[in-house]
Write a protein that holds these residues in place. Structure first.
Motif, PDB file in Angstrom:
ATOM      1  N   GLU A 111       2.403   5.369  -5.836  1.00 50.80           N
ATOM      2  CA  GLU A 111       3.470   4.473  -5.358  1.00 50.80           C
ATOM      3  C   GLU A 111       4.492   5.254  -4.536  1.00 50.80           C
ATOM      4  O   GLU A 111       4.937   4.800  -3.481  1.00 50.80           O
ATOM      5  CB  GLU A 111       4.145   3.800  -6.560  1.00 50.80           C
ATOM      6  CG  GLU A 111       5.208   2.796  -6.185  1.00 50.80           C
ATOM      7  CD  GLU A 111       6.618   3.313  -6.355  1.00 50.80           C
ATOM      8  OE1 GLU A 111       7.515   2.804  -5.678  1.00 50.80           O
ATOM      9  OE2 GLU A 111       6.812   4.237  -7.154  1.00 50.80           O
ATOM     10  N   CYS A 115       4.832   3.964  -0.840  1.00 52.90           N
ATOM     11  CA  CYS A 115       6.057   3.181  -0.635  1.00 52.90           C
ATOM     12  C   CYS A 115       7.187   4.008  -0.028  1.00 52.90           C
ATOM     13  O   CYS A 115       7.867   3.557   0.881  1.00 52.90           O
ATOM     14  CB  CYS A 115       6.502   2.537  -1.942  1.00 52.90           C
ATOM     15  SG  CYS A 115       5.328   1.311  -2.538  1.00 52.90           S
ATOM     16  N   LYS A 122       6.376  -2.473  -2.135  1.00 56.68           N
ATOM     17  CA  LYS A 122       5.945  -2.713  -3.508  1.00 56.68           C
ATOM     18  C   LYS A 122       6.443  -4.096  -3.908  1.00 56.68           C
ATOM     19  O   LYS A 122       7.636  -4.353  -3.934  1.00 56.68           O
ATOM     20  CB  LYS A 122       6.531  -1.651  -4.435  1.00 56.68           C
ATOM     21  CG  LYS A 122       6.197  -1.837  -5.888  1.00 56.68           C
ATOM     22  CD  LYS A 122       6.824  -0.716  -6.691  1.00 56.68           C
ATOM     23  CE  LYS A 122       6.758  -0.981  -8.157  1.00 56.68           C
ATOM     24  NZ  LYS A 122       7.447   0.059  -8.917  1.00 56.68           N
TER      25      LYS A 122
END
Length: 152
Positions: A111, A115, A122
């Motif tokens: 992530e 991101c 997200k």
């Protein structure tokens, strides 16, 4: 976890280790310690085979295992990032849903890369980061994961 004790055994009797009191050196310090245990001073000359066979001290072996574990963990993260990139690159639509079912350390690393570094958005986190002892590790999917159109 650092505040709790981890049960262990020594000489057949139970013993407790306080995890928070265990210090792990930096990678460079650990690697230098491993090298010093083998008498390596950076000299790459060939040695007689009888000289090069030594028993590894347990602390050097433990440090080597820690370094290998860290490397393997990062390799899992890197492999997942590459696989996700491969899947996204093959997709013709710009509406892509990525679902990773991995441990929290790995999903956080993925992530963070996609991101924070690559600018992906997200939309939802499914799962739980903190578990009570003995709590079932069941995954309950939200309605948006039953119908991906709800994510867009």
């Amino acid at each position: 976890l650092k505040r709790k004790f981890m049960a262990g055994e020594s000489d057949g009797r139970p013993r407790k280790h306080k995890i928070g009191d265990i210090n792990v050196p930096s990678c460079a310090d650990g690697f230098n310690h491993i090298r010093s245990q083998f008498g390596s001073d950076g000299d790459d000359e060939k040695k007689d085979d009888s000289e090069s066979l030594t028993v590894t001290p347990s602390n050097a072996e433990t440090m080597a295992k820690i370094i290998i574990d860290i490397f393997m963990s990062k390799l899992v993260d890197f492999s997942a990032v590459l696989k996700i990139a491969e899947v996204v690159a093959a997709e013709t639509s710009d509406r892509v849903v990525i679902v990773c079912y991995m441990g929290s350390v790995h999903t956080r690393a993925i992530e963070e890369f996609y991101c924070q570094k690559m600018g992906f958005k997200k939309k939802e986190f499914v799962g739980q980061l903190n578990w009570e002892e003995g709590e079932a590790r069941a995954l309950h999917l939200s309605q948006s994961l039953w119908d991906f159109q709800k994510l867009f």
